[in-house]
Design a protein around this motif. Structure first.
Motif, PDB file in Angstrom:
ATOM      1  N   SER A 417     123.404  -5.971 -86.000  1.00 41.34           N
ATOM      2  CA  SER A 417     122.414  -4.918 -86.110  1.00 41.34           C
ATOM      3  C   SER A 417     123.000  -3.656 -85.516  1.00 41.34           C
ATOM      4  O   SER A 417     124.105  -3.672 -84.949  1.00 41.34           O
ATOM      5  CB  SER A 417     121.128  -5.313 -85.363  1.00 41.34           C
ATOM      6  N   PHE A 418     122.289  -2.555 -85.656  1.00 38.17           N
ATOM      7  CA  PHE A 418     122.600  -1.353 -84.890  1.00 38.17           C
ATOM      8  C   PHE A 418     121.291  -0.727 -84.455  1.00 38.17           C
ATOM      9  O   PHE A 418     120.234  -0.923 -85.058  1.00 38.17           O
ATOM     10  CB  PHE A 418     123.477  -0.376 -85.671  1.00 38.17           C
ATOM     11  N   GLN A 419     121.358   0.019 -83.370  1.00 41.01           N
ATOM     12  CA  GLN A 419     120.150   0.566 -82.751  1.00 41.01           C
ATOM     13  C   GLN A 419     120.539   1.793 -81.953  1.00 41.01           C
ATOM     14  O   GLN A 419     121.665   1.911 -81.463  1.00 41.01           O
ATOM     15  CB  GLN A 419     119.536  -0.495 -81.819  1.00 41.01           C
ATOM     16  N   ARG A 420     119.613   2.719 -81.827  1.00 43.25           N
ATOM     17  CA  ARG A 420     119.878   3.879 -80.981  1.00 43.25           C
ATOM     18  C   ARG A 420     120.114   3.426 -79.539  1.00 43.25           C
ATOM     19  O   ARG A 420     119.467   2.503 -79.056  1.00 43.25           O
ATOM     20  CB  ARG A 420     118.720   4.867 -81.040  1.00 43.25           C
ATOM     21  N   ALA A 421     121.047   4.064 -78.875  1.00 43.46           N
ATOM     22  CA  ALA A 421     121.424   3.671 -77.520  1.00 43.46           C
ATOM     23  C   ALA A 421     120.258   3.854 -76.561  1.00 43.46           C
ATOM     24  O   ALA A 421     119.421   4.744 -76.724  1.00 43.46           O
ATOM     25  CB  ALA A 421     122.625   4.491 -77.052  1.00 43.46           C
ATOM     26  N   GLY A 422     120.209   2.989 -75.549  1.00 46.16           N
ATOM     27  CA  GLY A 422     119.200   3.103 -74.510  1.00 46.16           C
ATOM     28  C   GLY A 422     117.968   2.264 -74.743  1.00 46.16           C
ATOM     29  O   GLY A 422     117.073   2.236 -73.896  1.00 46.16           O
ATOM     30  N   TYR A 423     117.895   1.573 -75.876  1.00 48.13           N
ATOM     31  CA  TYR A 423     116.709   0.768 -76.188  1.00 48.13           C
ATOM     32  C   TYR A 423     117.036  -0.710 -76.344  1.00 48.13           C
ATOM     33  O   TYR A 423     116.246  -1.464 -76.890  1.00 48.13           O
ATOM     34  CB  TYR A 423     116.057   1.276 -77.476  1.00 48.13           C
ATOM     35  N   ASN A 424     118.185  -1.114 -75.842  1.00 49.06           N
ATOM     36  CA  ASN A 424     118.631  -2.482 -76.075  1.00 49.06           C
ATOM     37  C   ASN A 424     118.592  -3.258 -74.765  1.00 49.06           C
ATOM     38  O   ASN A 424     119.466  -3.137 -73.916  1.00 49.06           O
ATOM     39  CB  ASN A 424     120.046  -2.464 -76.670  1.00 49.06           C
ATOM     40  N   LYS A 425     117.530  -4.047 -74.622  1.00 46.91           N
ATOM     41  CA  LYS A 425     117.276  -4.740 -73.357  1.00 46.91           C
ATOM     42  C   LYS A 425     118.318  -5.812 -73.080  1.00 46.91           C
ATOM     43  O   LYS A 425     118.749  -6.002 -71.948  1.00 46.91           O
ATOM     44  CB  LYS A 425     115.869  -5.351 -73.391  1.00 46.91           C
ATOM     45  N   ASP A 426     118.689  -6.561 -74.114  1.00 52.32           N
ATOM     46  CA  ASP A 426     119.683  -7.622 -73.930  1.00 52.32           C
ATOM     47  C   ASP A 426     121.050  -6.996 -74.152  1.00 52.32           C
ATOM     48  O   ASP A 426     121.521  -6.863 -75.273  1.00 52.32           O
ATOM     49  CB  ASP A 426     119.419  -8.748 -74.937  1.00 52.32           C
ATOM     50  N   SER A 427     121.718  -6.605 -73.077  1.00 57.27           N
ATOM     51  CA  SER A 427     122.933  -5.789 -73.200  1.00 57.27           C
ATOM     52  C   SER A 427     124.162  -6.583 -73.615  1.00 57.27           C
ATOM     53  O   SER A 427     125.122  -6.017 -74.136  1.00 57.27           O
ATOM     54  CB  SER A 427     123.210  -5.080 -71.867  1.00 57.27           C
ATOM     55  N   LYS A 428     124.137  -7.888 -73.432  1.00 55.91           N
ATOM     56  CA  LYS A 428     125.365  -8.670 -73.625  1.00 55.91           C
ATOM     57  C   LYS A 428     125.982  -8.535 -75.021  1.00 55.91           C
ATOM     58  O   LYS A 428     127.183  -8.278 -75.137  1.00 55.91           O
ATOM     59  CB  LYS A 428     125.097 -10.143 -73.300  1.00 55.91           C
ATOM     60  N   PRO A 429     125.188  -8.701 -76.116  1.00 59.58           N
ATOM     61  CA  PRO A 429     125.826  -8.589 -77.423  1.00 59.58           C
ATOM     62  C   PRO A 429     125.922  -7.159 -77.947  1.00 59.58           C
ATOM     63  O   PRO A 429     126.450  -6.931 -79.030  1.00 59.58           O
ATOM     64  CB  PRO A 429     124.899  -9.424 -78.319  1.00 59.58           C
ATOM     65  N   TRP A 430     125.396  -6.193 -77.188  1.00 57.08           N
ATOM     66  CA  TRP A 430     125.412  -4.815 -77.657  1.00 57.08           C
ATOM     67  C   TRP A 430     126.674  -4.099 -77.192  1.00 57.08           C
ATOM     68  O   TRP A 430     127.109  -4.235 -76.056  1.00 57.08           O
ATOM     69  CB  TRP A 430     124.183  -4.063 -77.160  1.00 57.08           C
ATOM     70  N   ARG A 431     127.242  -3.302 -78.108  1.00 58.54           N
ATOM     71  CA  ARG A 431     128.494  -2.585 -77.851  1.00 58.54           C
ATOM     72  C   ARG A 431     128.305  -1.109 -78.182  1.00 58.54           C
ATOM     73  O   ARG A 431     127.613  -0.771 -79.144  1.00 58.54           O
ATOM     74  CB  ARG A 431     129.633  -3.140 -78.715  1.00 58.54           C
TER      75      ARG A 431
END
Length: 740
Positions: A417-431
């Motif tokens: 997925s992709f998402q605007r930065a700062g809204y991703n609670k589960d940080s582990k899989p987010w880059r």
């Protein structure tokens, strides 16, 4: 009150004739004939301390509720947006009276207060004084004669004259119903049922039974509810007929009403409608009513039924529509509330089902759910040549493309997925991306890969707009080249295979033959390679597919019968035990998305025949679930009837309300429970979709309960629109009349 949300159901459809036709064998086409769609609008009481007692509506459609606070009426309210019950001041000379009960006579509202039985109909001429100040029960008989009671005494009166007085001896009156055919009144006591004959001015005890809770007159009979089922009494003989009926969702009955030729039952666990086949439609949970504690039921205006609960009124509508009109409704739902940067997304965080309080959420499976919605829009375009569908295809394909370009790998690896930065609670899989405004999600799964391969192939085949078609082939080629170049793995940002993106023989064949992932992964990768070869003609894809089938047993793997798939043995590794603890319904979804490429783009007719055998074997295993998408997609393989009537049933019965209300069915007394089993089939016959929790196609349709609390609304894009439009494309579902 007209519900504006549904006006478009009855407008003429402006959809053009088919632009393309399927080159598949013609399946049995089921005409899209109008069916009855039910949905509910709820009206909630504002004061928790107010007791709701009765509900009624007159021939003009005016609805009133009698309560401990006097007369109430519904205010506002529309589908998904509950109204409220407010004090009725519409006509003060009525609402200011000391009303003791509410009812109807000749489809007009009638009241009893401490002085009279009266109405505002008939120019107000009905005002029959009764001289029983505490009277609170009444029923109208012939020629405006009424039998009334205060619970102890009975009085038969007409035009303010008492024609008879009496009582039930040592019993207490709880309800009175008039039988027009038999021209007598039925009287429910606390422990008896009696009749009163106006012609003879005589009470006759018919039955003594302390378990009786409610009564209702139906043609030729009295229906008697108890605290454990119901039975019938013949109106002519006054004898009980048949046995007590207990095969119903709940047997503790609070009210019974005969409405438009059908019997309705209320209980402390929801309302029930007796069908012609002897089964019941079950209206429980906030999908239908404010509370499951049913107090009263009455006919409502505009072909609706009013269900009074201790928390408010559920007005259940019954509207005729076609599947095409239902598709229009769902399309509106998706476009209005479920598109997030082109993705088919869910709404989370709803407060008690209020969709205006929900937030669009990203998902680990954004690519998969969007691929399924995008597939549905592609089939819609192929059937209708709709410019609207084409616009939706462009938008969602752009989102799918960005899954590949937003990560820094440039290798055909799709982000989850992709998402605007700062809204991703589960940080582990987010880059982070090069653009500080956006993050991308790693650890992409095989679920996404098969969804991507499915929809890119569908677009490549069915969309006749070259830039779109070319882009779909390019994305399919990039994905498959990545998988082939990396020895049949999805390689993540860290240079390692993702947890589930693994089709390598060393991984796949490490599982015992009865572990489902061995069959599933083999089936999926061959489907993906065939699809890539079909549209790119790159020999590498064909060579690798045959290498897997001939040298590594993938053909044997994917052909393995479903009845050989089961749980891991005691000496198997923990990973195998985890994967096979129960039947994985996500696997069913992945199989079927793969079947499009497996069968449709088969390398040769010999393989095609084998694939057909595997697909039908899988469908046979899935038949008890009556899953509309699986039945419809099996039409891929030929013109036999793969329970298409059940698929139509699935589509017709799916609720318009896709909110995850808390739903309970395991308590029901009209279902036959099965012993615990690997398939997770809890009961003998699956329940209709509108009585089950809202779930996507990767869920078990035999799951009976869910504590949903109205917290989420699913979009219909993958759940309903995909099976409908693929059904139209495969000629399982006929076009509506307006398209012919």
């Amino acid at each position: 009150m007209k519900n504006q949300l549904f006006l478009f159901f009855f407008m003429a459809l402006a959809i053009s004739a088919c632009a393309q036709t399927s080159n598949l064998p013609k399946a049995q086409t089921i005409p899209d004939e109008p069916f009855v769609q039910d949905y509910s609008i709820r009206y909630l009481k504002e004061d928790a301390n107010t007791d709701l007692i009765q509900v009624a509506a007159d021939r003009n459609g005016y609805i009133q509720v009698f309560s401990s606070a006097g007369l109430l009426r519904p205010r506002a309210g529309q589908f998904l947006f509950p109204g409220t019950l407010v004090t009725d001041v519409h006509y003060r000379p009525t609402s200011d009276k000391n009303i003791a009960s509410l009812g109807t006579y000749q489809n007009e509202l009638v009241y009893i207060d401490d002085e009279a039985v009266f109405s505002n109909a008939w120019a107000g001429k009905l005002y029959s004084r009764h001289q029983m100040p505490d009277a609170h029960l009444f029923a109208g008989g012939k020629d405006f004669a009424f039998l009334i009671s205060n619970g102890k005494k009975l009085r038969f009166l007409k035009d303010s004259k008492s024609l008879w007085d009496g009582n039930l001896s040592d019993d207490e009156v709880r309800d009175i119903k008039y039988d027009a055919d038999a021209q007598l009144f039925w009287i429910l006591g606390k422990s008896s049922i009696s009749t009163f004959s106006p012609g003879q001015n005589k009470i006759t005890k018919v039955l003594e039974n302390s378990n009786v809770t409610c009564i209702e007159v139906a043609p030729g009979k009295l229906v008697v509810g108890t605290d454990n089922g119901y039975f019938e009494i013949n109106s002519r003989t006054k004898k009980k007929t048949g046995s007590v009926q207990r095969k119903m969702p709940w047997t503790e009955l609070t009210t019974i009403r005969y409405i438009d030729g059908r019997l309705w039952f209320g209980s402390p666990r929801g309302a029930m409608l007796l069908r012609a086949d002897g089964g019941f439609n079950y209206y429980a949970s906030k999908r239908w009513v404010p509370s499951d504690q049913i107090i009263d039921i009455a006919p409502g205006p505009e072909n609706s039924v009013l269900v009074l609960t201790d928390a408010g009124v559920g007005r259940i509508y019954f509207k005729e529509m076609t599947l095409a009109e239902k598709a229009d409704f769902y399309d509106h739902q998706v476009r209005e509330r479920h598109i997030r940067t082109g993705f088919n997304a869910r709404l989370d965080g709803l407060q008690d089902g209020d969709v205006t309080t929900g937030t669009l959420q990203n998902s680990d499976n954004d690519g998969l759910w969007t691929a399924m919605y995008l597939g549905g829009e592609t089939f819609r375009y192929a059937v209708t040549n709709s410019e609207d569908a084409l616009g939706n295809i462009r938008e969602s394909l752009a989102a799918m493309e960005r899954l590949y370009t937003i990560n820094p790998m440039n290798s055909g690896f799709p982000s989850r997925s992709f998402q605007r930065a700062g809204y991703n609670k589960d940080s582990k899989p987010w880059r982070p991306t090069e653009d500080p405004e956006w993050d991308w999600k790693s650890t992409t799964s095989s679920d996404e890969a098969i969804g991507h391969a499915f929809v890119f192939a569908v677009i490549a085949e069915l969309v006749d707009v070259e830039p779109i078609r070319t882009k779909a082939i390019e994305l399919l080629d990039g994905l498959m080249q990545h998988i082939v170049d990396n020895d049949f793995y999805l390689i993540d940002f860290d240079g390692k295979p993702t947890t589930w993106g693994r089709w390598n023989p060393e991984y796949v064949n490490n599982f015992a033959t009865y572990i489902g992932d061995r069959k599933l992964n083999s089936s999926n990768i061959i489907a993906m390679l065939q699809s890539a070869y079909y549209f790119t003609k790159k020999e590498i894809y064909k060579e690798k597919a045959f290498e897997l089938m001939n040298d590594h047993g993938y053909l044997e793997n994917l052909m393995r019968p479903m009845d050989e798939i089961g749980q891991a043995a005691e000496d198997d590794d923990d990973y195998s035990k985890m994967l096979s603890s129960t039947w994985n319904h996500s696997d069913d979804e992945m199989y079927y998305l793969g079947y499009w490429g497996l069968y449709r783009y088969a390398f040769n007719e010999e393989l095609k025949a084998k694939y057909k055998e595997a697909i039908i074997d899988h469908w046979e295993a899935e038949r008890p679930e009556k899953e509309g998408l699986w039945n419809i997609m099996t039409a891929l393989v030929g013109d036999d009837n793969y329970d298409f009537e059940e698929a139509i049933w699935f589509l017709q019965e799916y609720p318009l309300d896709l909110i995850t209300w808390s739903v309970e069915n395991s308590h029901r007394k009209d279902i036959e429970h099965l012993p615990e089993n690997f398939r997770g089939q809890t009961i003998k016959e699956v329940l209709p979709p509108d009585e089950l929790p809202i779930r996507q196609h990767n869920a078990n349709r035999f799951t009976l309960d869910r504590d949903g609390k109205g917290w989420r609304e699913y979009g219909a894009g993958d759940i309903w629109l995909l099976p409908y439009w693929i059904g139209r494309y495969l000629d399982v579902i006929g076009a509506p009349t307006s398209e012919k």
